[in-house]
Motif scaffolding. Structure first.
Motif, PDB file in Angstrom:
ATOM      1  N   ALA A   1      30.489  41.079  44.317  1.00 39.61           N
ATOM      2  CA  ALA A   1      31.215  42.066  44.348  1.00 39.61           C
ATOM      3  C   ALA A   1      30.423  43.207  45.290  1.00 39.61           C
ATOM      4  O   ALA A   1      29.319  43.204  44.949  1.00 39.61           O
ATOM      5  CB  ALA A   1      32.348  42.582  43.371  1.00 39.61           C
ATOM      6  N   SER A   2      30.969  44.181  45.635  1.00 36.63           N
ATOM      7  CA  SER A   2      30.249  45.477  46.253  1.00 36.63           C
ATOM      8  C   SER A   2      30.638  46.403  45.387  1.00 36.63           C
ATOM      9  O   SER A   2      31.736  46.752  44.913  1.00 36.63           O
ATOM     10  CB  SER A   2      30.584  45.658  47.662  1.00 36.63           C
ATOM     11  OG  SER A   2      29.950  44.616  48.583  1.00 36.63           O
ATOM     12  N   LYS A   3      29.715  47.418  45.020  1.00 40.80           N
ATOM     13  CA  LYS A   3      30.060  48.613  44.494  1.00 40.80           C
ATOM     14  C   LYS A   3      31.027  49.603  45.164  1.00 40.80           C
ATOM     15  O   LYS A   3      30.661  49.380  46.658  1.00 40.80           O
ATOM     16  CB  LYS A   3      28.909  49.452  44.024  1.00 40.80           C
ATOM     17  CG  LYS A   3      29.061  50.702  43.363  1.00 40.80           C
ATOM     18  CD  LYS A   3      27.861  51.623  43.011  1.00 40.80           C
ATOM     19  CE  LYS A   3      28.228  52.934  42.172  1.00 40.80           C
ATOM     20  NZ  LYS A   3      26.906  53.552  41.752  1.00 40.80           N
ATOM     21  N   GLY A   4      32.112  49.967  44.941  1.00 38.98           N
ATOM     22  CA  GLY A   4      33.101  50.741  45.781  1.00 38.98           C
ATOM     23  C   GLY A   4      34.137  49.557  46.381  1.00 38.98           C
ATOM     24  O   GLY A   4      35.111  50.278  46.986  1.00 38.98           O
ATOM     25  N   GLU A   5      34.150  48.407  46.142  1.00 35.01           N
ATOM     26  CA  GLU A   5      35.242  47.430  46.435  1.00 35.01           C
ATOM     27  C   GLU A   5      36.551  48.034  45.849  1.00 35.01           C
ATOM     28  O   GLU A   5      36.440  48.230  44.464  1.00 35.01           O
ATOM     29  CB  GLU A   5      34.929  46.162  46.373  1.00 35.01           C
ATOM     30  CG  GLU A   5      35.794  45.128  46.614  1.00 35.01           C
ATOM     31  CD  GLU A   5      35.399  43.804  46.141  1.00 35.01           C
ATOM     32  OE1 GLU A   5      35.924  43.037  45.323  1.00 35.01           O
ATOM     33  OE2 GLU A   5      34.229  43.440  46.608  1.00 35.01           O
ATOM     34  N   TYR A   6      37.395  47.956  46.569  1.00 38.68           N
ATOM     35  CA  TYR A   6      38.919  48.473  45.877  1.00 38.68           C
ATOM     36  C   TYR A   6      39.919  47.669  46.227  1.00 38.68           C
ATOM     37  O   TYR A   6      39.890  46.846  47.238  1.00 38.68           O
ATOM     38  CB  TYR A   6      39.059  49.782  46.143  1.00 38.68           C
ATOM     39  CG  TYR A   6      39.400  50.181  47.747  1.00 38.68           C
ATOM     40  CD1 TYR A   6      40.672  50.287  48.115  1.00 38.68           C
ATOM     41  CD2 TYR A   6      38.117  50.624  48.395  1.00 38.68           C
ATOM     42  CE1 TYR A   6      40.632  50.176  49.626  1.00 38.68           C
ATOM     43  CE2 TYR A   6      38.427  50.602  49.871  1.00 38.68           C
ATOM     44  CZ  TYR A   6      39.779  50.739  50.238  1.00 38.68           C
ATOM     45  OH  TYR A   6      40.003  51.004  51.751  1.00 38.68           O
ATOM     46  N   GLY A   7      40.781  47.378  45.587  1.00 36.80           N
ATOM     47  CA  GLY A   7      42.156  46.903  45.738  1.00 36.80           C
ATOM     48  C   GLY A   7      43.195  46.807  44.374  1.00 36.80           C
ATOM     49  O   GLY A   7      43.120  47.525  43.372  1.00 36.80           O
ATOM     50  N   TRP A   8      43.967  45.628  44.200  1.00 38.81           N
ATOM     51  CA  TRP A   8      44.926  45.627  43.397  1.00 38.81           C
ATOM     52  C   TRP A   8      45.681  44.193  43.550  1.00 38.81           C
ATOM     53  O   TRP A   8      45.280  43.701  44.417  1.00 38.81           O
ATOM     54  CB  TRP A   8      46.039  46.583  43.376  1.00 38.81           C
ATOM     55  CG  TRP A   8      46.693  46.745  42.059  1.00 38.81           C
ATOM     56  CD1 TRP A   8      47.894  46.849  41.604  1.00 38.81           C
ATOM     57  CD2 TRP A   8      45.923  47.290  40.693  1.00 38.81           C
ATOM     58  NE1 TRP A   8      47.906  47.019  40.407  1.00 38.81           N
ATOM     59  CE2 TRP A   8      46.967  47.216  39.662  1.00 38.81           C
ATOM     60  CE3 TRP A   8      44.635  47.331  40.379  1.00 38.81           C
ATOM     61  CZ2 TRP A   8      46.342  47.545  38.303  1.00 38.81           C
ATOM     62  CZ3 TRP A   8      44.079  47.557  39.077  1.00 38.81           C
ATOM     63  CH2 TRP A   8      45.253  47.827  38.137  1.00 38.81           C
ATOM     64  N   GLY A   9      46.617  44.011  42.700  1.00 39.83           N
ATOM     65  CA  GLY A   9      47.138  42.654  42.566  1.00 39.83           C
ATOM     66  C   GLY A   9      48.700  42.864  42.323  1.00 39.83           C
ATOM     67  O   GLY A   9      49.012  43.855  41.749  1.00 39.83           O
ATOM     68  N   GLY A  10      49.310  41.684  42.382  1.00 42.94           N
ATOM     69  CA  GLY A  10      50.985  41.751  41.979  1.00 42.94           C
ATOM     70  C   GLY A  10      51.244  40.817  40.737  1.00 42.94           C
ATOM     71  O   GLY A  10      50.468  39.935  40.688  1.00 42.94           O
ATOM     72  N   ALA A  11      52.583  40.879  40.271  1.00 39.66           N
ATOM     73  CA  ALA A  11      52.696  40.258  39.060  1.00 39.66           C
ATOM     74  C   ALA A  11      53.084  38.767  39.384  1.00 39.66           C
ATOM     75  O   ALA A  11      52.929  37.806  38.589  1.00 39.66           O
ATOM     76  CB  ALA A  11      54.107  40.794  38.629  1.00 39.66           C
ATOM     77  N   ALA A  12      53.365  38.308  40.823  1.00 39.07           N
ATOM     78  CA  ALA A  12      53.625  37.057  41.181  1.00 39.07           C
ATOM     79  C   ALA A  12      52.358  36.592  41.649  1.00 39.07           C
ATOM     80  O   ALA A  12      52.314  35.535  42.458  1.00 39.07           O
ATOM     81  CB  ALA A  12      54.640  36.936  42.082  1.00 39.07           C
TER      82      ALA A  12
END
Length: 410
Positions: free
Chosen positions: A357-368
């Motif tokens: 990964a890179s420092k500063g990488e951002y995101g999220w996920g979902g329940a499905a």
């Protein structure tokens, strides 16, 4: 959706095509052996799609395949949209991050905090400080989710009808008032806990803007970005494009999820800024491109570049990660080496993360089991769509991260 597809040679943008092909080879068995119904994956760099693949079925009963225009339930991948909306209002002076939530939702004026007892006989104390908009954006509000099943407050939410949804007929305003009557897990700002915070933030957006959440999203975010098929429900004609929702079956394979999998073809009474949106991968790609572009995409600017930079910095006190500051219950991201910004998880230490990964990488996920991330250092966006509840069933995300990274050879 015809214009959404691979539009650049992978090799010209630093990816080895044969290594990108490993992504599909790895995830096809998830469908072949019945772990997933089907999936769609995108990888982009510098604004160009270098990999877009589909595999499997969007509905097991009818045999309809996953296609580029398949519609997906985003669940918690809705949260970044609500966070963007709140920060648009911040830029316009309609709210401050330090504003008490009670300024917008009066029922949040006299919050109490759980200190002991049980869900039937709770012991509480007054909140020592107001819950703020910043607390909502960072999940440091003290709120929780009923489905956590880890604390008496979770049980109190379930007893009021809040587990994976809300009581029939409840609006967002009704729900917020009900949550304000239930004690918090901890004093606002004291810890991090994944929660209903972004749903409450959606109500703040409504009050601060004077628009319903769906109207604000449509007019201020979706129409400008060309996210023409995203919303809190699907059209009658689009219902058969909505992927069916599944859970693991008791004896292996997949089972329909029941009522949660019903296709919403009319506007719901409850507009969930924490998990209510659905739409195609192409629309989410446009959102990711806006974030990658530090607030702008396709000639449209929604946020100032410095605002996006601020949103995607770790906001946890002292630069802490979720392992040291969060409640290790459920989340859509690893805890080690990961902080939290204003609506996104943020990689703070790739070594502690134990993955490429890179420092500063951002995101999220979902329940499905959906996920996305943006990597400013490598100028990459990635998304993964499927429809399997819960997202903790299989460790899809760390494998996807490694498979995308190993394909970079520049």
């Amino acid at each position: 959706m015809a214009d959404f597809g691979v539009d650049a040679e992978a090799g010209e943008l630093g990816f080895a095509p044969d290594r990108l092909a490993r992504i599909d080879r790895y995830f096809r068995p998830y469908v072949d052996d019945g772990r997933l119904p089907g999936w769609l994956i995108t990888v982009s760099r510098a604004g160009h799609v270098v990999h877009l693949s589909t595999y499997g079925l969007r509905d097991l009963t009818s045999g309809r395949p996953v296609e580029v225009d398949t519609l997906w339930r985003w669940y918690s991948m809705t949260k970044p949209v609500t966070s963007v909306a709140a920060m648009m209002l911040y830029e316009e002076g309609a709210l401050q991050l330090t504003d008490p939530v009670e300024r917008f939702i009066p029922s949040f004026a006299d919050l109490r905090v759980f200190t002991g007892g049980s869900d039937l006989r709770p012991v509480t104390e007054p909140a020592a400080r107001p819950m703020t908009v910043w607390n909502l954006l960072t999940h440091t509000s003290g709120l929780t989710y009923g489905f956590m099943r880890a604390h008496p407050v979770d049980a109190m939410l379930r007893a009021r009808g809040f587990e994976w949804g809300q009581p029939s007929g409840y609006t967002l305003a009704d729900s917020c008032d009900a949550w304000a009557e239930i004690p918090l897990l901890f004093q606002p700002g004291a810890e991090w806990n994944y929660s209903l915070s972004t749903d409450v933030l959606g109500r703040v957006v409504e009050v601060a803007s004077g628009q319903s959440l769906d109207a604000f999203f449509r007019t201020r975010i979706f129409e400008p970005l060309g996210m023409t098929e995203t919303g809190f429900h699907v059209s009658e004609e689009g219902a058969d494009r909505l992927a069916s929702l599944y859970t693991p079956a008791a004896r292996g394979g997949l089972a329909p999820s029941g009522s949660m999998g019903q296709a919403l073809t009319a506007r719901p009474s409850y507009l969930s800024g924490g998990g209510g949106l659905m739409g195609p991968a192409a629309d989410y790609h446009r959102l990711m491109e806006m974030l990658r572009g530090r607030g702008a995409a396709g000639g449209v600017r929604l946020l100032g570049s410095r605002t996006v930079d601020h949103m995607t910095r770790n906001q946890l006190p002292g630069g802490a990660d979720l392992e040291s500051f969060g409640r290790r219950l459920f989340s859509e991201t690893p805890f080690d080496g990961t902080g939290f910004g204003l609506g996104f998880s943020v990689v703070t230490d790739p070594v502690a993360l134990r993955g490429l990964a890179s420092k500063g990488e951002y995101g999220w996920g979902g329940a499905a089991s959906t996920a996305f991330w943006v990597d400013p250092a490598e100028d990459i966006t990635v998304s993964f769509f499927t429809q399997l509840l819960p997202s903790s069933t299989y460790p899809i995300r760390p494998y996807l991260r490694g498979l995308v990274r190993q394909a970079l050879v520049d």
